[in-house]
Design an enzyme around this catalytic site. Structure first.
Site, mmCIF file in Angstrom:
data_model
loop_
_atom_site.group_PDB
_atom_site.id
_atom_site.type_symbol
_atom_site.label_atom_id
_atom_site.label_comp_id
_atom_site.label_asym_id
_atom_site.label_seq_id
_atom_site.Cartn_x
_atom_site.Cartn_y
_atom_site.Cartn_z
ATOM 1 N N GLU A 29 0.718 -1.197 -0.170
ATOM 2 C CA GLU A 29 -0.023 0.114 0.184
ATOM 3 C C GLU A 29 0.766 1.394 -0.040
ATOM 4 O O GLU A 29 1.724 1.462 0.750
ATOM 5 C CB GLU A 29 -0.937 -0.003 1.195
ATOM 6 C CG GLU A 29 -1.895 -1.058 1.180
ATOM 7 C CD GLU A 29 -2.553 -1.329 2.658
ATOM 8 O OE1 GLU A 29 -2.354 -0.636 3.493
ATOM 9 O OE2 GLU A 29 -2.932 -2.352 2.941
ATOM 10 N N GLU A 60 -4.738 -6.655 2.700
ATOM 11 C CA GLU A 60 -3.747 -7.343 3.754
ATOM 12 C C GLU A 60 -3.777 -8.759 3.001
ATOM 13 O O GLU A 60 -2.459 -9.281 2.880
ATOM 14 C CB GLU A 60 -3.255 -7.324 5.155
ATOM 15 C CG GLU A 60 -2.506 -5.828 5.262
ATOM 16 C CD GLU A 60 -3.702 -4.439 5.204
ATOM 17 O OE1 GLU A 60 -4.650 -4.676 5.125
ATOM 18 O OE2 GLU A 60 -2.999 -3.435 5.225
ATOM 19 N N PHE A 83 2.197 -1.556 8.899
ATOM 20 C CA PHE A 83 2.844 -1.567 10.389
ATOM 21 C C PHE A 83 2.621 -3.214 10.691
ATOM 22 O O PHE A 83 1.780 -3.828 10.231
ATOM 23 C CB PHE A 83 1.770 -0.835 11.154
ATOM 24 C CG PHE A 83 1.768 0.630 11.095
ATOM 25 C CD1 PHE A 83 2.452 1.257 12.058
ATOM 26 C CD2 PHE A 83 1.302 1.335 9.950
ATOM 27 C CE1 PHE A 83 2.620 2.924 12.058
ATOM 28 C CE2 PHE A 83 1.595 2.797 9.988
ATOM 29 C CZ PHE A 83 2.161 3.291 10.922
ATOM 30 N N ASP A 85 1.729 -4.205 13.258
ATOM 31 C CA ASP A 85 0.456 -4.969 13.761
ATOM 32 C C ASP A 85 -0.640 -5.287 12.877
ATOM 33 O O ASP A 85 -1.424 -6.445 13.258
ATOM 34 C CB ASP A 85 -0.285 -3.573 14.660
ATOM 35 C CG ASP A 85 0.894 -2.869 15.402
ATOM 36 O OD1 ASP A 85 0.864 -2.648 16.615
ATOM 37 O OD2 ASP A 85 1.816 -2.265 14.433
ATOM 38 N N PHE A 86 -0.607 -4.884 11.534
ATOM 39 C CA PHE A 86 -1.526 -5.447 10.573
ATOM 40 C C PHE A 86 -1.441 -6.710 10.073
ATOM 41 O O PHE A 86 -2.002 -7.256 9.350
ATOM 42 C CB PHE A 86 -1.480 -4.542 9.437
ATOM 43 C CG PHE A 86 -1.706 -2.980 9.701
ATOM 44 C CD1 PHE A 86 -2.018 -2.541 11.032
ATOM 45 C CD2 PHE A 86 -1.558 -1.877 8.720
ATOM 46 C CE1 PHE A 86 -1.894 -1.091 11.377
ATOM 47 C CE2 PHE A 86 -1.509 -0.606 9.192
ATOM 48 C CZ PHE A 86 -1.636 -0.325 9.964
ATOM 49 N N HIS A 129 -0.416 0.364 16.434
ATOM 50 C CA HIS A 129 0.455 0.790 15.499
ATOM 51 C C HIS A 129 2.197 0.859 16.110
ATOM 52 O O HIS A 129 3.077 1.329 15.577
ATOM 53 C CB HIS A 129 0.426 2.020 14.918
ATOM 54 C CG HIS A 129 -0.821 2.391 14.123
ATOM 55 N ND1 HIS A 129 -2.423 2.165 14.287
ATOM 56 C CD2 HIS A 129 -1.042 2.439 12.601
ATOM 57 C CE1 HIS A 129 -2.876 2.166 13.494
ATOM 58 N NE2 HIS A 129 -2.281 2.360 12.378
#
Ligand SMILES: Cc1ncc(C[n+]2csc(CCOP(=O)(O)OP(=O)(O)O)c2C)c(N)n1
Lengths: 325, 342
Positions: A29, A60, A83, A85-86, A129
């Protein structure tokens, strides 16, 4: 040697590999004309064009799924998850698909791909994040886990990850992006699975990763100056494969082990290193091993709270000096 | 294959003639898929196949229609209900039955099992047991074909229940914006596991009704008619090969057996199965072949030959040893080892 930032080293590593091999493609992205949200991939789109540097929708699962499908059919994709976290959003593709495919197919399918992602705290981004999640990945057989601390390592290890025949999760420490360092000019390829001894000491061994390496180095300087404690600092660099030999050798020399990590207390990678040391070099130890971690809490956002959560130079100095007494 | 794709004028949809040889191939495949899966069921009852397994009895026309239409270097991605799709690409039947029985001769040497059948040498790029996971993967394979200009197509099979998971939507949008040569094939057998699809989906056609959301056309076909499946496959694969982008096809069908080995399918209303047995793709195809001039003796020969092949594969698989324990730690990493540390 050129002086590059950690973020420029990312782009340099990717560019080096894309120049070398037409099959290396890059997707994620905002990575195209925008150059990435952390500006770590600036210039790649201009240089390699939209065929090889591909902006994706916010998908994702599709990003990593597509990287997997492309890898099994001849390409060498580098996929960015903005990130770390994603990663949870596409954890199925990482943990169930990418990691298991070679084994389940009895070696029929190889997945030479790299997942790059911005990991860790220090930017006041809050709990969704800012996590360090490299220990999530470490628990899964079939995926390699790399986390560089210096610009030179970013370029060299990223190149090694792209050339590796196995899938690699590449954790970039987001607080280190502006950091500068010497990076070898021209082609630079490192080796996965080699820890580095950055400083040799007599009294204790500090084992750290990513941003904690820098804090440990700073702490070691203070420990030396103010407490007369001489510490070895080992940068793990790669959790899978893990350079156990270097770590055990250094522990053996000092008889004391401290691990410093950004992970919450439970099941951080430091626990694994402590357990290996307990099994394999217990008799060389002079004292209980100590893990310096974040508490077992989600990450808070405010300056003071985030700073109190992540191991700081002061905390490392304090814990080491107290335990060494 | 004696299939000719003709066009009235450039860009118009092809008209496809199905020749005699293609028809025989379609029938042969459907017979083999049916007999092989029935054999798998018998082997369960004898406890020679452990674990779980998902048969696609009654859905053979879809696997066969695509199997015959695909180029050998095209790719198939399927689900845990993937025996037929894998066989339809030409994977060894003994390899499939052997894998189900956990034998060394199995396609995956016993490390994958029924839900992960894969034969890369035949373009069968894996069976995925997490709902929807393989849709983005198929898109990625299609991307690599597009990138390298190989004109290969990826075909991705999944069930109606899969249309309600996020990966379905991500993959479709992704494939559509990049115009990837991937054909998504929803086998709508009316049930997601034990639940009727219409009770958990807001639209009548869970795949086709959503196609327009990705800029794709609505395509619903009779999935129990091998000719219709085959023609559809040829048409859209041909278009995809030439850069026309993906297609989402909803093929209406019905599974004769339960969802998996453990499921007797008692949630189905009385009479429903019987109604669909009338639409059995093999039964219909046999009548079609007789109508278009095949004689009874030819068909009987084909049926006997398919059965013989299944018998032979069964014997080969049964005779194969169970894998040695040395296989257990191979193929975690490319170097063959499991070592995560030095
Ligand atoms: C992510 C995920 N959720 C749930 C399941 C359990 N499960 C296996 S098959 C199935 C039903 C799938 O139905 P459908 O997509 O219609 O395929 P069919 O079995 O009819 O071929 C479910 C819920 C799973 N495997 N993966």
């Amino acid at each position: 040697m050129a002086e590059l930032t950690y973020r420029d080293a990312v782009a340099a590593g990717i560019a080096q590999e894309m120049e070398r091999d037409e099959n290396v493609v890059f997707l994620g992205e905002d990575i195209g004309a925008a150059g990435g949200v952390f500006k770590a991939t600036v210039g790649l789109f201009e240089k390699f064009g939209p065929r090889r540097v591909r902006d994706t929708p916010i998908s994702e699962q599709a990003i990593l799924g597509a990287a997997m499908g492309a890898a099994m059919t001849g390409l060498k994709p580098i996929a960015e998850i903005m990130f770390s976290d994603f990663l949870a959003v596409c954890w199925d593709i990482v943990a169930n698909e990418i990691a298991k495919t070679r084994y389940m197919t009895n070696g029929q399918i190889a997945l030479p791909l790299v997942i790059r992602t911005a990991n860790g705290a220090g930017s006041r981004f809050g709990a969704q994040h800012s996590q360090a999640v490299e220990n999530w990945a470490m628990a899964i057989p079939g995926i390699k886990v790399v986390a560089p601390a210096f610009p030179a390592d970013v370029k060299g290890l990223l190149a090694a990850a792209v050339r590796d025949p196995d899938p690699v999760l590449f954790f970039e420490q987001k607080s280190l992006y502006p950091m500068k360092g010497e990076v070898p000019d021209g082609e630079h390829v490192d080796e996965l699975g080699k820890a580095k001894v950055l400083r040799e000491g007599k009294d204790c061994t500090i084992v750290a990763l990513a941003s904690m390496v820098h804090k440990s180095l700073d702490a070691a300087a203070i420990l030396e100056k103010e407490h007369g404690i001489s510490a070895t600092v080992v940068d793990v660099r790669s959790l899978v494969p893990l350079d156990t030999q270097t770590i055990l050798t250094e522990i053996g020399k000092t008889g004391r082990l401290f691990t410093v990590e950004e992970n919450p207390r439970l099941c951080g990678w430091g626990a694994e290193i402590v357990s290996i040391a307990a099994e394999e070099c217990f008799w060389t130890l002079d004292a209980p091993m100590v893990r310096i971690t974040t508490p077992h809490i989600p990450l808070p956002s405010a300056d003071k709270l985030e700073d109190a959560t992540i191991p700081s130079v002061e905390r490392i100095v304090k814990e080491v000096s107290q335990k060494m007494d | 294959m004696d299939t000719s794709v003709k066009r009235k004028k450039a860009g118009s949809p092809p008209e496809i003639d199905i020749g005699r040889e293609t028809r025989m191939e379609l029938y042969r495949q459907q017979l083999e898929l049916r007999y092989c899966e029935k054999r798998a069921y018998d082997l369960f009852l004898q406890n020679l196949i452990k674990g779980t397994s998902h048969l696609s009895l009654g859905q053979e026309a879809i696997a066969a229609g695509f199997g015959v239409a695909m180029r050998p270097d095209d790719w198939t991605f399927c689900t845990y209900r993937g025996h037929a799709h894998t066989l339809a690409r030409g994977a060894s039947m003994a390899g499939v039955l052997g894998e189900l029985m956990g034998r060394e001769c199995g396609l995956l040497g016993g490390k994958g099992g029924s839900m992960h059948l894969t034969d890369v040498s035949k373009g069968a790029m894996g069976s995925y047991a997490i709902i929807g996971a393989h849709l983005p993967v198929a898109a990625g394979a299609a991307w690599s074909a597009q990138y390298r200009g190989t004109e290969q197509v990826a075909v991705c099979f999944f069930g109606d229940g899969t249309t309600n998971i996020g990966a379905f939507h991500e993959a479709l949008n992704f494939a559509a914006i990049w115009k990837l040569p991937v054909i998504f094939v929803c086998e709508n057998n009316l049930y997601m596991e034990y639940t009727p699809i219409h009770t958990v989906t807001a639209v009548e056609h869970p795949a086709a009704d959503r196609a327009s959301a990705y800029g794709l056309e609505k395509i619903v076909i009779d999935g129990n008619d091998a000719d219709e499946v085959y023609k559809t496959a040829v048409k859209f694969m041909d278009r995809a090969r030439k850069g026309g982008g993906p297609a989402l096809i909803e093929a209406m069908t019905y599974r004769h057996s339960g969802h998996s080995r453990a499921d007797p399918g008692q949630y189905r209303p009385k009479g429903e199965l019987e109604k669909w047995l009338e639409q059995d793709p093999l039964k219909r195809y046999r009548s079609r072949l007789l109508e278009v001039g095949f004689n009874e003796a030819t068909l009987k020969d084909m049926e006997a030959e398919a059965m013989r092949k299944v018998d032979e594969a069964t014997e080969t698989a049964k005779a194969s040893p169970v894998p040695g324990l040395d296989a257990i730690d191979r193929d975690v990493w490319a170097d063959g080892s499991t070592a995560w540390r030095n």
